[in-house]
Write a protein that holds these residues in place. Structure first.
Motif, mmCIF file in Angstrom:
data_model
loop_
_atom_site.group_PDB
_atom_site.id
_atom_site.type_symbol
_atom_site.label_atom_id
_atom_site.label_comp_id
_atom_site.label_asym_id
_atom_site.label_seq_id
_atom_site.Cartn_x
_atom_site.Cartn_y
_atom_site.Cartn_z
ATOM 1 N N GLN A 333 0.852 -1.186 0.000
ATOM 2 C CA GLN A 333 0.000 0.000 0.000
ATOM 3 C C GLN A 333 0.887 1.235 0.000
ATOM 4 N N VAL A 334 0.375 2.310 -0.581
ATOM 5 C CA VAL A 334 1.164 3.527 -0.681
ATOM 6 C C VAL A 334 0.271 4.732 -0.434
ATOM 7 N N PHE A 335 0.846 5.724 0.221
ATOM 8 C CA PHE A 335 0.151 6.994 0.452
ATOM 9 C C PHE A 335 1.085 8.104 0.000
ATOM 10 N N THR A 336 0.569 8.976 -0.866
ATOM 11 C CA THR A 336 1.390 10.051 -1.436
ATOM 12 C C THR A 336 0.936 11.407 -0.920
ATOM 13 N N PRO A 337 1.744 12.052 -0.103
ATOM 14 C CA PRO A 337 1.392 13.406 0.358
ATOM 15 C C PRO A 337 1.702 14.435 -0.743
ATOM 16 N N TYR A 338 0.781 14.587 -1.666
ATOM 17 C CA TYR A 338 0.976 15.431 -2.851
ATOM 18 C C TYR A 338 0.213 16.735 -2.675
ATOM 19 N N LYS A 339 0.832 17.844 -3.107
ATOM 20 C CA LYS A 339 0.229 19.176 -3.025
ATOM 21 C C LYS A 339 -0.278 19.443 -1.605
ATOM 22 N N ASP A 362 8.731 18.451 -7.039
ATOM 23 C CA ASP A 362 7.907 19.661 -7.198
ATOM 24 C C ASP A 362 7.338 19.762 -8.601
ATOM 25 N N ASN A 363 7.360 18.651 -9.336
ATOM 26 C CA ASN A 363 6.903 18.506 -10.727
ATOM 27 C C ASN A 363 7.964 18.918 -11.739
ATOM 28 N N TYR A 386 8.421 10.931 -9.371
ATOM 29 C CA TYR A 386 9.331 11.870 -10.022
ATOM 30 C C TYR A 386 8.835 12.206 -11.420
ATOM 31 N N HIS A 387 8.905 13.469 -11.784
ATOM 32 C CA HIS A 387 8.399 13.926 -13.078
ATOM 33 C C HIS A 387 9.513 14.066 -14.112
ATOM 34 N N LEU A 388 9.309 13.410 -15.252
ATOM 35 C CA LEU A 388 10.110 13.652 -16.451
ATOM 36 C C LEU A 388 9.276 14.353 -17.521
ATOM 37 N N SER A 389 8.001 14.556 -17.228
ATOM 38 C CA SER A 389 7.046 15.254 -18.088
ATOM 39 C C SER A 389 5.971 15.788 -17.157
ATOM 40 N N TYR A 390 5.360 16.916 -17.524
ATOM 41 C CA TYR A 390 4.419 17.519 -16.573
ATOM 42 C C TYR A 390 3.429 18.419 -17.274
ATOM 43 N N LEU A 391 2.165 18.304 -16.857
ATOM 44 C CA LEU A 391 1.095 19.218 -17.265
ATOM 45 C C LEU A 391 0.627 19.956 -16.026
ATOM 46 N N GLY A 392 0.926 21.251 -15.952
ATOM 47 C CA GLY A 392 0.509 22.007 -14.781
ATOM 48 C C GLY A 392 1.271 23.309 -14.671
ATOM 49 N N THR A 764 6.867 25.876 -2.399
ATOM 50 C CA THR A 764 6.372 25.359 -3.672
ATOM 51 C C THR A 764 5.081 26.046 -4.066
ATOM 52 N N GLY A 765 5.036 26.542 -5.296
ATOM 53 C CA GLY A 765 3.815 27.123 -5.820
ATOM 54 C C GLY A 765 3.787 28.633 -5.842
ATOM 55 N N ASP A 766 4.699 29.287 -5.098
ATOM 56 C CA ASP A 766 4.656 30.747 -5.143
ATOM 57 C C ASP A 766 5.409 31.260 -6.369
ATOM 58 N N ARG A 767 5.365 32.566 -6.565
ATOM 59 C CA ARG A 767 5.952 33.142 -7.775
ATOM 60 C C ARG A 767 7.464 32.917 -7.834
ATOM 61 N N ALA A 768 8.129 33.032 -6.708
ATOM 62 C CA ALA A 768 9.571 32.836 -6.688
ATOM 63 C C ALA A 768 9.930 31.411 -7.104
ATOM 64 N N TRP A 769 9.180 30.453 -6.596
ATOM 65 C CA TRP A 769 9.412 29.065 -7.001
ATOM 66 C C TRP A 769 9.175 28.902 -8.496
#
Length: 828
Positions: A333-339, A362-363, A386-392, A764-769
């Motif tokens: 079983q796996v749990f992913t703390p995402y976003k 961080d995508n 881990y992302h090697l491609s991303y939509l977002g 993660t997610g702010d303008r500086a990031w």
């Protein structure tokens, strides 16, 4: 393995090829691997008859003939028993009456046996990418296996695989329209090819495609049965609990996917999948978010989300205990703390000890969290998504795969050191053209110590030798190194310097910087063209898919964007130069179109029709994607430099689409983007004190090298500054500090003075990031300016997450170089 007659066991000779022998009671995947190995021997030799040699392929305890060898002491499997996904390849004399010798491949379990068969296929020259990248093996009439024993495994990471995602623009149209139109979607025929690839790459896990455009994997029961036949462990993304594709399978209103108001309906939905798939080997994703990766519906505070998620975890595990195994420690079983779920986890969410915690990046390839001491002690361990491609947000990268292998090595290696060893899954998007990154990710997951110790050029050279040809492998490695260096500065999908929702603005790079960048791309394209005629004819499709298309398209994307900008900038002050720049931009766009058309219609006889779409391919998810490039209108009577032929309408002539894009004089490319003459850059790797725990990281940074420190280290530099006042900034890759909540920081001492701690928060997610990940760079700026003269600078690094690229000194009388892209340089 030898292809010359001599000592050893003849797997192929003038009489034919070896016969692959399996036991009737062995696993289905063993029979599949045996059939593929036989096909591979035929593919390499052209022979179809048997020569009398036997290859025994079997799993311990499932192959009576191999088990007899073990009992009589002819085969020592003491290190194989009980091992995970391990195998041995050995030559055995007189294995049975009438058989003087056999090559025995024995696995500790069903996947270990299959890995052994495909390892032999690789050794005789069949690339794992033989089908997916049209890598035709070299012909050999004779194949001899040296005597002895070789042992492989267990893998460094227990579960290793890929996530097919954002398949709307390539994999789904190709599967539905070209490869299996009878299914009208990514179906069993496509998944069978993917599962074979995974086994050839020694991977064992797949998260299936899950966008609305694709039929859900489990909607067709044949898919799950197929995965079981191939011994592939199926999972699902962080947004798809209990192997459920919510986008395609939840048919009630999205507001009803709410465990506060509709727990019975949601529980029934999950329970149905447990009943259908409980007999297969799976990793069950726990938790809950909204439909299509949105936030969880119902609770309105982190405390309420935590309480609800703990209830959900309890109920989901009860379903698994009833439907899969009462001993939940035997149910992966796996749990992913995402976003936002990461904030809930940090707020005290209780996750059962045997559940794997899956940590996301961080995508953009920078891992946000690695296990701490308490998390390392958990029975369920930790994994990495881990992302090697991303939509977002802030901008997607869906077209060309440009993540440097060195970044994969550094970030995943650091996670492995911290204990994230249970599961690694890479989001590979459409899979093509991410072949190199996918291959390297899975190489690393199989053998972290052995793979991370190899220079990236060696890894890429070996990959190129096995896919394109040994004669050009070193040149391809050099080309890919430069390709990754240039595109690390800015990906082809990120060639705009404003965020979605903002007003458009030009690149902040000076004209000299742009000219040098485009000259470097011109040189790279010329190197690709120079290699192409030397590639063997039966490897030219592979060369195009793996090297030519991604490298050339990335170069053309830069020409298209920057020359369009030059046209607009010069239109009123230098019309002739503006016309030439506009012509270059339009020609580059036409060549991208022609190159992509060739991929989709000509390569491998049209096999890949529909697989490649240029970003942005359409208007979907517009807020997350590059704005469509605006090309200059054709001039009425342009003064054209030498280049493609044009028709009377100012359009590129079809007969010249493979010509070079028109070029005027460009400065010779340097190793780094040209900065204003008054800016001084000191590369991190030039330190006079590269020792005591610091090391040069090859293949990263704007100069192709950076510096990391496994332990606390101090790096020393000397610089002489001209008259004026100077701002010092240490350029870093935008990694995350090892300790949660800390700033990413270094200490800076000037001229032997007291060290000053300089850092920036990482949110993660702010303008500086957003600005930092688009540039793959952030600045740690010293607040006190420096005067002219000779200075010594010491940089203290005490966090292994730091990847230090360069010192930059900007004159305070002018704007800092690239200030428009460096949101983290000027406070928060």
């Amino acid at each position: 393995m030898s292809f010359e007659p001599g000592a050893g066991l003849a797997l192929a000779d003038a009489q034919g090829i070896a016969r692959v022998v399996t036991a009737p009671g062995d696993h289905e995947v063993v029979r599949i691997a045996a059939a593929d190995l036989t096909s591979d021997l035929r593919r390499v030799t052209g022979a179809t008859t048997a020569n009398g040699t036997q290859i025994w392929l079997g799993t311990l305890g499932r192959n009576p003939a191999i088990d007899r060898l073990v009992r009589r002491g002819a085969l020592d499997v003491s290190k194989l028993r009980g091992a995970w996904e391990s195998f041995m390849i050995a030559t055995v004399a007189n294995p049975a009456p009438g058989i003087p010798a056999a090559l025995v491949i024995v696995g500790s379990d069903r996947r270990g046996t299959a890995f052994g068969a495909y390892e032999l296929s690789r050794a005789i020259g069949v690339s794992p990418w033989h089908w997916w990248a049209d890598v035709t093996p070299e012909h050999h009439a004779a194949i001899y296996a040296a005597t002895g024993l070789h042992r492989f495994g267990p893998p460094s990471v227990r579960y290793r695989g890929v996530f097919l995602n954002d398949e709307d623009w390539g994999l789904q149209p190709w599967a539905a329209g070209t490869f299996e139109p009878e299914a009208g979607t990514i179906g069993p025929k496509t998944y069978a090819k993917l599962f074979e690839l995974m086994l050839r790459l020694k991977a064992n896990m797949v998260w299936p495609a899950m966008h609305k455009v694709t039929a859900p994997f489990n909607a067709n029961p044949e898919n799950a049965r197929l995965a079981d036949r191939y011994a592939i462990v199926m999972g699902s993304s962080h947004a798809e609990p209990m192997l459920r594709n919510n986008v395609g399978e939840w048919t009630a209103p999205a507001t009803d996917f709410n465990y506060l108001t509709n727990p019975a309906g949601v529980a029934d939905y999950w329970r149905a999948r447990v009943r259908a798939n409980g007999q297969y080997e799976s990793v069950w994703t726990l938790g809950m978010r909204g439909i299509h990766d949105s936030g969880i519906v119902g609770p309105t505070s982190d405390d309420a989300r935590r309480s609800l998620l703990e209830r959900i975890l309890t109920d989901q595990r009860a379903m698994l205990a009833r439907g899969v195994n009462r001993d939940l420690t035997r149910v992966p079983q796996v749990f992913t703390p995402y976003k936002e779920v990461l904030d809930v986890y940090r707020g005290g969410l209780k996750v059962p000890d045997d559940v794997t915690l899956m940590w996301p990046d961080d995508n953009f390839g920078y891992i946000r969290h690695v296990p701490d001491a308490a998390e390392r002690a958990r029975a369920g361990g930790s994994g990495i998504y881990y992302h090697l491609s991303y939509l977002g947000a802030p901008l997607s990268y869906l077209w060309l795969s440009t993540t440097p292998p060195a970044l994969i090595r550094e970030e995943l290696g650091r996670a492995w050191d911290a204990g994230a060893r249970r599961m690694w899954v890479a989001n590979v998007g459409d899979l093509k053209p991410a072949e190199l990154a996918t291959d390297y990710f899975l190489q690393l997951a199989w053998d972290v110590p052995g793979t991370r110790g190899k220079p990236i050029d060696t890894v890429v050279g070996d990959w190129a030798a096995g896919t394109v040809g040994a004669d050009v492998a070193s040149e391809i490695a050099a080309i890919m190194a430069e390709h990754h260096r240039l595109n690390f500065q800015r990906r082809p999908e990120h060639l705009q310097w404003w965020l979605p929702g903002e007003l458009s603005k030009p690149s902040p790079l000076a004209p000299a910087d742009i000219a040098a960048r485009l000259a470097a791309f011109d040189t790279l394209r010329a190197r690709v063209r120079s290699i192409a005629p030397r590639v063997a004819p039966n490897r030219r499709d592979a060369f195009f898919e793996l090297v030519d298309y991604p490298v050339t398209a990335a170069a053309l994307a830069n020409t298209r964007m920057f020359d369009a900008g030059a046209h607009d900038r010069l239109r009123d002050i230098d019309p002739d130069s503006a016309t030439v720049a506009g012509e270059r931009s339009r020609a580059a766009d036409a060549e991208i179109t022609a190159l992509t058309r060739r991929y989709n219609t000509e390569i491998a006889g049209g096999k890949w029709r529909g697989i490649m779409a240029v970003e942005p391919a359409d208007g979907q998810w517009r807020r997350y994607r590059l704005s469509p490039p605006i090309l200059p209108a054709p001039a009425i009577a342009p003064q054209r430099s030498k280049g493609p032929n044009w028709n009377a309408l100012g359009e590129i002539a079809p007969s010249s689409v493979t010509s070079a894009v028109p070029t005027g004089p460009r400065p010779s490319p340097g190793k780094r983007e040209v900065l204003p003459a008054s800016t001084i850059v000191v590369e991190a790797e030039t330190s006079e004190s590269l020792r005591n725990g610091s090391r040069v990281v090859d293949g990263l940074g704007r100069n192709g090298a950076a510096v990391a420190a496994a332990a606390a280290a101090t790096l020393s530099y000397n610089v002489t500054l001209p008259p004026g006042r100077w701002r010092l900034a240490a350029e870093m890759l935008p990694t995350y500090p090892t300790t949660e909540g800390d700033d990413l920081a270094v200490s800076v001492a000037i001229d032997g003075g007291i060290p000053v701690r300089v850092g920036v928060p990482r949110k993660t997610g702010d303008r500086a990031w957003a600005l930092a990940v688009l540039d793959n760079r952030l600045d740690l700026a010293l607040p006190t300016p420096l005067a002219a003269g000779r200075h010594s600078v010491s940089i203290g690094i005490d966090d292994p997450a730091i990847l230090f690229d360069a010192l930059r000194f900007d004159p305070l009388t002018s704007s800092p170089a690239n200030a428009g892209t460096q949101g983290l340089s000027h406070g928060h």
